[in-house]
Design a protein around this motif. Structure first.
Motif, short mmCIF file in Angstrom:
data_model
loop_
_atom_site.label_atom_id
_atom_site.label_comp_id
_atom_site.label_asym_id
_atom_site.label_seq_id
_atom_site.Cartn_x
_atom_site.Cartn_y
_atom_site.Cartn_z
N GLU A 21 0.83 -1.20 0.00
CA GLU A 21 0.00 0.00 0.00
C GLU A 21 0.87 1.26 0.00
O GLU A 21 0.56 2.25 -0.67
N SER A 24 2.20 1.82 -3.45
CA SER A 24 1.13 2.37 -4.25
C SER A 24 0.92 3.85 -3.95
O SER A 24 0.75 4.67 -4.86
N ALA A 25 0.93 4.19 -2.67
CA ALA A 25 0.74 5.59 -2.27
C ALA A 25 1.89 6.46 -2.77
O ALA A 25 1.66 7.61 -3.19
N ASP A 28 1.21 7.11 -6.34
CA ASP A 28 0.13 8.09 -6.47
C ASP A 28 0.64 9.51 -6.16
O ASP A 28 0.22 10.48 -6.81
N LEU A 31 2.55 10.73 -9.13
CA LEU A 31 1.61 11.12 -10.18
C LEU A 31 0.97 12.48 -9.87
O LEU A 31 0.82 13.32 -10.75
N ALA A 32 0.64 12.71 -8.61
CA ALA A 32 0.05 13.99 -8.21
C ALA A 32 1.03 15.13 -8.46
O ALA A 32 0.62 16.21 -8.92
N GLN A 51 -4.54 17.32 -3.55
CA GLN A 51 -4.27 15.90 -3.80
C GLN A 51 -2.89 15.52 -3.27
O GLN A 51 -2.71 14.45 -2.68
N GLU A 55 -2.13 12.70 -0.42
CA GLU A 55 -1.23 11.57 -0.64
C GLU A 55 -0.09 11.56 0.38
O GLU A 55 0.34 10.50 0.84
N ARG A 58 -1.50 10.15 3.53
CA ARG A 58 -1.64 8.70 3.39
C ARG A 58 -0.30 8.00 3.57
O ARG A 58 -0.20 6.98 4.27
N CYS A 59 0.75 8.55 2.95
CA CYS A 59 2.10 7.96 3.10
C CYS A 59 2.55 8.02 4.56
O CYS A 59 3.09 7.04 5.08
#
Length: 86
Positions: A21, A24-25, A28, A31-32, A51, A55, A58-59
């Motif tokens: 995860e 993945s974060a 992301d 990408l942001a 965004q 992210e 989340r990280c």
């Protein structure tokens, strides 16, 4: 004669899921940042900033969860400080 059996250290499935995860974060988040670099409209820039902040949060959460689950595995991630995305 005494026979000794060694247990194989099986990886913790929850820890593996947290690491996946986190990867993945991180993707992301990357990408942001790329979207932010290409944004022209002020509203789109603002959206990208939100965004990126989401992210990063989340990280940070996933890093803390991994660290709490297994402090030794945190060193293997090669991350520095309390959280790498602050």
């Amino acid at each position: 004669m005494k026979t000794t059996f060694f247990k194989k250290n099986r990886p913790d499935p929850e820890l593996l899921a947290l690491r996946a995860e986190l990867q993945s974060a991180q993707g992301d988040l990357s990408l942001a940042y790329r979207k932010f670099d290409q944004a022209v409209d002020p509203e789109l820039v603002e959206s990208c900033i939100y965004q990126i902040k989401a992210e990063k949060a989340r990280c940070n959460y996933l890093i803390r969860a991994i660290k709490e689950r297994n402090p030794e595995s945190f060193a293997a991630l090669r991350l520095e400080g309390e959280a790498a995305w602050t």
